[in-house]
Design an enzyme around this catalytic site. Structure first.
Site, short mmCIF file in Angstrom:
data_model
loop_
_atom_site.label_atom_id
_atom_site.label_comp_id
_atom_site.label_asym_id
_atom_site.label_seq_id
_atom_site.Cartn_x
_atom_site.Cartn_y
_atom_site.Cartn_z
N ASN A 15 0.65 -0.50 0.39
CA ASN A 15 0.12 -0.07 0.08
C ASN A 15 1.05 1.58 0.32
O ASN A 15 0.92 1.77 1.17
CB ASN A 15 -0.70 -0.08 1.44
N TRP A 16 1.30 1.71 -1.22
CA TRP A 16 2.24 3.01 -1.19
C TRP A 16 1.45 4.20 -0.88
O TRP A 16 1.94 5.18 -0.48
CB TRP A 16 2.36 3.49 -2.75
N LYS A 17 0.39 4.41 0.00
CA LYS A 17 -0.89 5.52 0.15
C LYS A 17 -0.18 6.91 -0.44
O LYS A 17 0.13 6.46 -2.15
CB LYS A 17 0.10 5.71 1.71
N HIS A 107 -9.43 1.89 4.43
CA HIS A 107 -7.71 1.35 5.08
C HIS A 107 -8.86 2.29 7.05
O HIS A 107 -9.65 3.76 6.65
CB HIS A 107 -7.02 2.06 4.44
N GLU A 109 -6.91 4.47 7.36
CA GLU A 109 -6.57 6.37 7.79
C GLU A 109 -7.89 7.32 7.05
O GLU A 109 -8.82 8.05 6.73
CB GLU A 109 -5.68 6.97 6.23
N GLU A 177 -5.98 -4.26 10.79
CA GLU A 177 -4.73 -3.65 10.23
C GLU A 177 -4.93 -2.61 11.84
O GLU A 177 -5.56 -1.95 11.78
CB GLU A 177 -4.33 -2.42 9.41
N GLY A 183 2.50 2.09 10.91
CA GLY A 183 3.03 3.57 10.95
C GLY A 183 4.24 3.57 12.44
O GLY A 183 4.90 4.57 12.48
N SER A 223 3.82 -2.19 10.36
CA SER A 223 4.63 -2.38 10.62
C SER A 223 5.18 -3.42 9.85
O SER A 223 6.41 -4.06 11.05
CB SER A 223 4.95 -1.35 12.82
P1 PGA Z 1 2.86 0.52 7.31
O1 PGA Z 1 1.33 0.85 6.89
O2 PGA Z 1 3.64 -0.81 6.97
O3 PGA Z 1 3.32 2.02 7.53
O4 PGA Z 1 2.68 0.71 9.18
C1 PGA Z 1 0.11 -0.51 6.33
C2 PGA Z 1 -0.84 0.11 6.60
O5 PGA Z 1 -0.97 0.92 7.14
O6 PGA Z 1 -1.56 0.04 5.04
#
Ligand code: PGA
Length: 265
Positions: A15-17, A107, A109, A177, A183, A223
């Site tokens: 997931n590149w965001k 997600h 976010e 998640e 993150g 993470s």
């Molecule tokens: P991360 O993000 O690996 O940077 O913790 C995972 C995600 O948000 O899908």
């Protein structure tokens, strides 16, 4: 429930965001494909997919098609609507036309920064399936939820809601998640993740039947790195990872996809 982990092809999803424009995406995907091929990656044994920003999808689709790269492609979000006066939205039909196989839905976010409710997540999940995209349905508890309700209650409620309009027999992926792990550099323990993944598989069984539950891939995200992937992949209900930060580093993401070499089973 009988769970046949070997029947599920693991999925390592990047997931590149909001990172990498379309030119950077082309260079990145080329390097990733070389790195995996150099390492002798077994693409049938472990599926690898990238989830770039919308504006990169056409470029990455073209590259994958022209070079016949064995990589999956997905988007990071989809509209619940098919067409019309919805400024800024992207429909499932548009994503399908770009050969996307997957789309991330719900997600954390999107839930926290864009106020996506369980109802919106359910509508987007239904839209994805309608357009023959496999939804990667994200669920997870915040640190406060964890303290108040334990790890599984919120993910179970979120997944139950997300599956409300999903027809029997649908192909879905679930990503557990924990919000506090995303993150943060502080991943869940493999045992914690397994406990929740097992509970989520039961939710899929109740909503969509035992056969779909046995076939559904449940990913862990939060993470994930090459140094901790093996612990997750040893768990009976964890079938891959949704990787954020580490998916932007070719060597690291490629090493995560190579987990069978260091999983020790
Ligand atoms: P991360 O993000 O690996 O940077 O913790 C995972 C995600 O948000 O899908």
């Amino acid at each position: 429930m009988a769970v046949v982990k070997d029947a599920r092809v693991p999925l390592i999803a990047g997931n590149w965001k909001l990172n990498l424009d379309h030119l950077q995406a082309i260079a990145f995907v080329q390097k990733l494909a070389w790195s995996l091929k150099d390492a002798g990656h077994d693409f049938d044994g472990v599926e690898v997919a990238v989830f770039p920003p919308f504006t990169d999808l056409r470029s990455v689709q073209t590259l994958i098609g022209a070079d016949r790269l064995p990589l999956g492609l997905g988007a990071q979000d989809v509209s619940q609507h098919d067409s019309g006066a919805f400024t800024g939205e992207i429909s499932g039909a548009f994503l399908k036309a770009l050969d996307c196989a997957y789309v991330i839905i719900g997600h954390s976010e999107r839930r926290s920064l864009h106020s996506e409710t369980d109802e919106v997540v359910a509508a987007k999940t239904a839209a994805a399936i309608k357009h023959k995209l496999v939804p990667v349905i994200c669920v997870g508890e915040t640190a406060d939820d964890l303290e108040a309700h334990g790890p599984a209650a919120i993910p179970i409620a979120q997944l139950t809601a997300a599956l409300a309009q999903v027809p029997q027999g649908s192909d879905i992926v679930v990503a557990y998640e924990p919000v506090w792990a995303i993150g943060s550099g502080q991943a869940a323990t493999p045992e914690q993740a397994q406990t929740v993944a097992s509970a989520l598989r039961s939710v899929v069984a109740e909503s969509l039947g035992a056969d779909v539950a046995a076939a559904t891939r449940i990913l862990y995200g939060g993470s994930v790195k090459s140094a901790n992937i093996a612990g997750f992949m040893r768990q009976s209900d964890i079938d891959g990872a949704l990787v954020g930060g580490a998916s932007l580093d070719v060597a690291e993401f490629s090493a995560i996809a190579q987990f069978p070499k260091h999983v020790g089973v």
